[in-house]
Design an enzyme around this catalytic site. Structure first.
Site, short mmCIF file in Angstrom:
data_model
loop_
_atom_site.label_atom_id
_atom_site.label_comp_id
_atom_site.label_asym_id
_atom_site.label_seq_id
_atom_site.Cartn_x
_atom_site.Cartn_y
_atom_site.Cartn_z
CD GLU A 176 -5.03 2.94 -7.85
OE1 GLU A 176 -6.02 3.44 -8.90
OE2 GLU A 176 -4.14 2.60 -7.63
CG ASP A 218 -5.28 0.58 -10.84
OD1 ASP A 218 -5.44 0.22 -10.40
OD2 ASP A 218 -4.89 1.91 -11.31
CG ASP A 220 -11.69 11.15 -10.05
OD1 ASP A 220 -12.14 12.85 -10.16
OD2 ASP A 220 -10.50 10.76 -11.24
CD GLU A 239 -9.15 4.11 -11.59
OE1 GLU A 239 -9.69 4.33 -12.57
OE2 GLU A 239 -8.53 4.20 -10.31
CE LYS A 254 -2.53 1.68 -14.28
NZ LYS A 254 -3.90 2.40 -13.96
CG HIS A 272 -7.91 7.97 -10.05
ND1 HIS A 272 -8.91 8.76 -11.20
CD2 HIS A 272 -7.44 7.25 -10.93
CE1 HIS A 272 -8.72 8.25 -12.04
NE2 HIS A 272 -8.21 7.65 -11.85
#
Length: 362
Positions: A223, A197, A272, A249, A168, A299
């Site tokens: 992401e 992400d 997703d 997502e 992250k 996702h």
């Protein structure tokens, strides 16, 4: 004809297996909406969707008050027609998050029912393109973790044979993000994929700035760099960097994925099932991406997405975030860093009724 005779809906709360913090929020709990369908020929199917802490009861309400009455008595076999029928019942709220989550729980149950009727697994029904797919790990890369823990998590993932780890990003300083990523890259070497992400944290200008710091580290993808509504910003970012931009997502319709693909604003798509409205639209998105020569790495929901990602030609990864262990008797089979889709009729999730009851809140 096999008609839908009964629809039961449950809301189950699941605590996360680990503390999960990203640039925008904490994962408080998984509100899991389960739908059980029973038909006149004695078959049943179970589907589900989820939220990460809010809106679960609204999803349950939409299903029980609107979708279920419209589906009772219908032939359970024409899944596409039933998905369209649900759209017809909810024109005033389509497209929206709550509606998509409600559709997904019902649609997944219909696919489970379909597989149980034909004796086929979801992987077979959806295409069966790959016997297995590589797994990458997300559990060790949360934003609140100190860099030492993030490095250790990536090393554990590599030692387990996984193909990569997601880290992250979204620290106040680009230098701090870059320092964490550089430490991971140094620890795992060049043969291990490192994904990042941002969970929609940046402006386009800031995302372009940060992507330049990722390029020397050979990052697999960037992401959700921007809010999902910012199509133009994603287009600008994708044109400015060699790091693939991953999106999906937080997109809730087939049409929105089409906008991104047509605009050249995405390098990897991450649909997703729960958020796009079910397996039926998920497959449409995956095949649309194939037409644009774009890879699919879905996702979350690894227990369900392993079958779908392996079913389509452009599936490349399964994301490893365990979340259903407390309420299932089955688990994802991972060997040599690859996940194998379950070879049983239906979606392949063996729910534990007793633990579901223990976690049930509505």
């Amino acid at each position: 004809m096999t008609r839908i005779e009964r629809i039961d809906v449950r809301l189950v709360d699941l605590a996360p297996a680990a503390v999960r913090v990203d640039a925008m929020q904490s994962f408080v709990k998984q509100e899991t909406v389960l739908v059980d369908l029973q038909t006149s020929d004695g078959l049943s199917g179970t589907g589900y969707s989820y939220t990460i802490g809010t809106g679960g009861r609204a999803v349950v309400s939409l299903i029980t008050e609107h979708l279920a009455p419209a589906l009772l008595g219908q032939d359970a076999r024409p899944v596409e027609a039933l998905w369209r029928h649900m759209i017809d019942q909810t024109r005033a709220t389509t497209t929206g998050v709550i509606t998509s989550l409600a559709f997904a729980a019902v649609d997944t149950a219909l696919w489970d029912l379909r597989g149980r009727r034909t004796g086929e697994s979801l992987w077979q029904m959806a295409g069966g393109a790959h016997p297995r797919l590589p797994v990458y790990d997300t559990e060790g890369g949360w934003l609140h973790l100190p860099v030492e823990d993030v490095v250790d998590g990536a090393k554990r993932s590599a030692a387990a044979g996984m193909g990569g780890a997601k880290i992250k990003v979204g620290k106040p300083s680009p230098a701090e993000d870059a320092e964490r990523l550089a430490a991971v890259r140094e620890a795992v070497g060049p043969g291990f994929e490192v994904m990042v992400d941002a969970n929609q944290a940046f402006t386009a200008a800031e995302a372009i700035r940060r992507a330049r710091t990722y390029e020397p580290l050979d990052i697999a993808w960037f992401e959700e760099p921007l809010p999902a509504d910012d199509l133009r910003g994603h287009q600008r970012l994708a044109a400015s960097t060699c790091v693939p931009v991953a999106v999906g997502e937080s997109l809730y319709s087939v049409q929105r994925f089409g906008d991104y693909l047509a605009a050249g604003a995405v390098g990897i798509i991450q649909p997703d099932v729960a958020r796009v409205g079910g397996i039926t639209p998920w497959l449409k998105v995956a095949h649309a991406a194939e037409a644009f020569n774009i890879a699919v790495s879905p996702h979350f929901l690894m227990e369900l997405h392993v079958s779908l990602a392996a079913a389509v030609p452009n599936g490349i990864y399964v994301e490893h975030i365990p979340q259903l262990r407390a309420v299932t008797r089955s688990s994802l089979v991972i060997e040599d860093g690859c996940a194998t889709p379950p070879d049983v009729p239906g979606i392949g999730i063996d729910w534990d009724p007793d633990t579901l009851d223990d976690h049930r809140v509505a």
